[in-house]
Design an enzyme around this catalytic site. Structure first.
Site, mmCIF file in Angstrom:
data_model
loop_
_atom_site.group_PDB
_atom_site.id
_atom_site.type_symbol
_atom_site.label_atom_id
_atom_site.label_comp_id
_atom_site.label_asym_id
_atom_site.label_seq_id
_atom_site.Cartn_x
_atom_site.Cartn_y
_atom_site.Cartn_z
ATOM 1 N N ASN A 10 18.603 4.662 -12.030
ATOM 2 C CA ASN A 10 17.800 4.814 -13.338
ATOM 3 C C ASN A 10 16.619 4.853 -13.151
ATOM 4 O OD1 ASN A 10 17.084 4.581 -15.896
ATOM 5 N ND2 ASN A 10 18.222 2.502 -16.283
ATOM 6 N N ARG A 94 21.640 7.925 -14.284
ATOM 7 C CA ARG A 94 21.420 8.031 -15.824
ATOM 8 C C ARG A 94 20.605 8.913 -16.085
ATOM 9 N NH1 ARG A 94 17.665 4.183 -19.298
ATOM 10 N NH2 ARG A 94 18.379 4.604 -21.361
ATOM 11 N N HIS A 183 21.814 4.769 -25.953
ATOM 12 C CA HIS A 183 22.523 3.599 -25.444
ATOM 13 C C HIS A 183 23.995 4.127 -25.298
ATOM 14 C CE1 HIS A 183 19.195 0.831 -27.313
ATOM 15 N NE2 HIS A 183 18.995 1.021 -26.006
ATOM 16 N N ASN A 214 15.515 -5.162 -26.332
ATOM 17 C CA ASN A 214 14.338 -4.674 -26.612
ATOM 18 C C ASN A 214 14.364 -3.499 -27.624
ATOM 19 O OD1 ASN A 214 11.412 -5.451 -27.069
ATOM 20 N ND2 ASN A 214 10.964 -4.300 -25.006
ATOM 21 N N GLY A 215 14.862 -2.373 -26.906
ATOM 22 C CA GLY A 215 15.419 -1.162 -27.995
ATOM 23 C C GLY A 215 16.707 -1.540 -28.441
ATOM 24 N N ARG A 244 9.608 -1.201 -31.783
ATOM 25 C CA ARG A 244 9.794 0.120 -32.630
ATOM 26 C C ARG A 244 10.044 -0.046 -33.834
ATOM 27 N NH1 ARG A 244 13.589 2.242 -28.498
ATOM 28 N NH2 ARG A 244 12.560 3.171 -26.966
ATOM 29 N N ASP A 285 9.601 -11.043 -28.060
ATOM 30 C CA ASP A 285 10.706 -11.564 -27.330
ATOM 31 C C ASP A 285 11.289 -12.741 -28.467
ATOM 32 O OD1 ASP A 285 12.185 -13.690 -25.716
ATOM 33 O OD2 ASP A 285 11.310 -12.719 -24.148
ATOM 34 N N GLY A 333 20.046 -8.157 -24.527
ATOM 35 C CA GLY A 333 19.641 -9.398 -24.308
ATOM 36 C C GLY A 333 19.680 -10.194 -25.434
ATOM 37 N N GLY A 335 21.648 -9.809 -28.347
ATOM 38 C CA GLY A 335 22.872 -9.816 -28.861
ATOM 39 C C GLY A 335 23.762 -10.673 -28.135
ATOM 40 N N GLU A 336 23.519 -10.788 -26.690
ATOM 41 C CA GLU A 336 24.165 -11.783 -25.818
ATOM 42 C C GLU A 336 23.806 -13.240 -25.966
ATOM 43 O OE1 GLU A 336 24.262 -9.965 -21.893
ATOM 44 O OE2 GLU A 336 24.563 -7.979 -22.817
ATOM 45 N N GLU A 387 26.150 -1.423 -18.001
ATOM 46 C CA GLU A 387 25.704 0.076 -17.926
ATOM 47 C C GLU A 387 25.878 0.638 -16.660
ATOM 48 O OE1 GLU A 387 22.054 -0.870 -20.551
ATOM 49 O OE2 GLU A 387 22.478 1.134 -21.469
HETATM 50 P P1 ADP Z 1 16.015 -3.805 -22.706
HETATM 51 O O1 ADP Z 1 17.001 -3.411 -21.549
HETATM 52 O O2 ADP Z 1 16.014 -2.880 -23.814
HETATM 53 O O3 ADP Z 1 14.591 -3.651 -22.210
HETATM 54 P P2 ADP Z 1 17.315 -6.350 -22.658
HETATM 55 O O4 ADP Z 1 19.044 -5.881 -23.289
HETATM 56 O O5 ADP Z 1 17.235 -6.780 -21.268
HETATM 57 O O6 ADP Z 1 16.556 -5.289 -23.048
HETATM 58 O O7 ADP Z 1 16.827 -7.175 -23.667
HETATM 59 C C1 ADP Z 1 15.633 -7.873 -23.759
HETATM 60 C C2 ADP Z 1 15.451 -8.949 -24.916
HETATM 61 O O8 ADP Z 1 16.245 -9.883 -25.145
HETATM 62 C C3 ADP Z 1 14.171 -9.613 -24.873
HETATM 63 O O9 ADP Z 1 12.963 -8.973 -25.385
HETATM 64 C C4 ADP Z 1 14.316 -10.954 -25.705
HETATM 65 O O10 ADP Z 1 13.831 -10.579 -26.897
HETATM 66 C C5 ADP Z 1 15.736 -10.976 -25.574
HETATM 67 N N1 ADP Z 1 16.444 -12.201 -25.015
HETATM 68 C C6 ADP Z 1 16.648 -12.285 -23.534
HETATM 69 N N2 ADP Z 1 17.143 -13.395 -23.217
HETATM 70 C C7 ADP Z 1 17.344 -14.195 -24.417
HETATM 71 C C8 ADP Z 1 17.339 -15.678 -25.031
HETATM 72 N N3 ADP Z 1 18.004 -16.320 -23.956
HETATM 73 N N4 ADP Z 1 17.433 -15.804 -26.192
HETATM 74 C C9 ADP Z 1 16.912 -14.928 -27.270
HETATM 75 N N5 ADP Z 1 16.480 -13.704 -26.690
HETATM 76 C C10 ADP Z 1 16.702 -13.174 -25.495
#
Ligand code: ADP
Length: 401
Positions: A10, A94, A183, A214-215, A244, A285, A333, A335-336, A387
């Protein structure tokens, strides 16, 4: 010896993330990252996963993508996983923007490279970096199949009614202005994994996927095919994201130019880097925002409220687009991990079918799981996205073995 390994690359403008997988059982052999390519303080972080060996980090002068890949190859060789190994079957790249040209993962040849290059005007930040990664990897192993897996490909099944903006057709076509979506690798993987969680084939279910990192983007997937997604010509459209704005009235831009005297670049930076959660409350965050809300911070609460309101509107819209919804899946991040976001996004939507069980929602796990009570009309799932595995799987499927 059968070649069973796939290297996933990537390549960003100043970084290269990589994973080496063994496709016999989809295990990771090594993961790593090269950062600050071409800048002061470039560094490499490499973690072999074969014998539990620890992470190796070093600061090295890395001038360009060729030097980055050479450093990665050296690290892999130290673990007996060198890129010259006959066990390496292919490299999967990617690629962010495949436009309308690429609807599927594609084995890279000179014509494919030229087409990815032709798409630079619609992806000026991403495609040049992706191309650098591909060219470097080809130079290193010209004999090896290299496959491009496009972020946009999964969305090419969108009907014209969802893919077109309501602007003058000739102008749109002249400049390839349409909704591409991003995505896609994640939406494809998560929608399939959600069907599997329900014990169904992808063709049997309609799923709303909410990729909240983050996205962030949402997609409506009918019988395994994407019919709508929230990102558009660029990843700026749609949901409120970390930095964004997502959807705004396009006239905000004219207003900022005419009345605010701002330049195109300034507004680009404002909307992509200084808006969304960070623009609203100074943090992007979700962990920090959640902590601030617990302390009664009103700005954090307002930012969260705007984020959730937009998310709800998209969930409602995609219920309408799909008609029948079998599942809503949260991934990435936020959602999970953010139970608070999942709960708030679906609160009050019970008349539409989804429901969240508070105890199940509170469970922390790396596994795909249902968080709706048994018998909910619309299942709600948390599905960790992968991914890299999806890119490796799609790449490996195209390789003669
Ligand atoms: P990207 O790949 O778009 O950079 P990720 O899917 O890794 O992003 O998600 C990053 C975001 O996930 C962080 O900015 C944060 O807001 C959120 N995040 C990560 N861990 C947690 C958690 N335990 N609780 C809440 N939000 C979280």
């Amino acid at each position: 010896m059968t070649a069973t390994r796939v290297l996933v690359l990537n390549s960003g403008s100043s970084s290269v993330k990589y994973q080496l997988l063994d496709m016999r059982d989809s295990t990771r052999l090594a993961v790593g990252l090269v950062e600050r390519i071409g800048e002061q303080g470039s560094r490499l972080k490499h973690t072999p996963l074969t014998d539990g060996g620890g992470t190796r980090e070093r600061s090295v002068a890395i001038a360009d993508h060729a030097a980055a890949l050479k450093a990665v190859a050296e690290e892999l060789a130290r673990d007996g996983l060198g890129l010259d190994s006959p066990e390496l079957a292919a490299i999967g790249h990617r690629v962010v923007h495949g436009g309308q040209s690429f609807t599927e993962p594609t084995v890279i040849d000179d014509a494919v490279l030229a087409e990815i290059e032709r798409l630079i005007p619609v992806a000026p930040l991403h495609n040049p970096a992706n191309l650098m990664g591909i060219r470097t990897a080809r130079a290193l192993r010209p004999d090896l199949p290299q496959v491009a897996v496009f972020d946009t490909a999964f969305h090419t099944t969108m009907p014209e009614s969802a893919a077109r903006y309501a602007i003058d057709v000739a102008t749109a076509d002249a400049y390839r202005v349409r909704r591409y979506g991003f995505h896609g690798t994640s939406h494809a993987y998560v929608s399939r994994a959600t069907a599997a969680l329900l014990g169904k084939a992808p063709e049997e279910v309609n799923v709303i996927v909410l990729h909240l990192g983050n996205g962030a983007s949402a997609s409506a997937v009918r019988a395994g095919r994407c019919v709508d997604t929230s990102m558009g010509l660029t990843p700026l459209e749609g949901l409120v994201m970390g930095t964004r704005s997502g959807d705004i009235d396009p006239a905000v831009i004219f207003h900022l130019m005419r009345v605010g005297g701002m330049s195109t670049d300034e507004i680009d930076t404002l909307l992509n880097k200084k808006s969304g959660l960070i623009g609203l409350c100074g943090d992007n965050d979700m962990r920090e925002i959640s902590r601030r809300i617990d302390e009664g911070d009103e700005r954090a609460e307002l930012a969260f409220g705007i984020y959730i309101h937009r998310l709800k509107k998209y969930i409602g819209a995609y219920c309408a687009v799909l008609g029948r919804v079998d599942a809503i899946a949260f991934t990435a991040g936020v959602g999970e991990n953010a139970a608070r976001v999942r709960q708030a996004a679906l609160a009050g939507l019970e008349p539409l079918g989804p429901a969240v069980d508070a105890d199940l929602n509170a469970v922390r796990s790396d596994e795909a799981r249902l968080i709706s009570p048994a018998g909910a009309r619309v299942a709600v799932a948390v599905v960790p996205t992968d991914e890299e595995l999806e890119i490796a799987t799609q790449t490996y499927a195209l390789v003669d073995r």
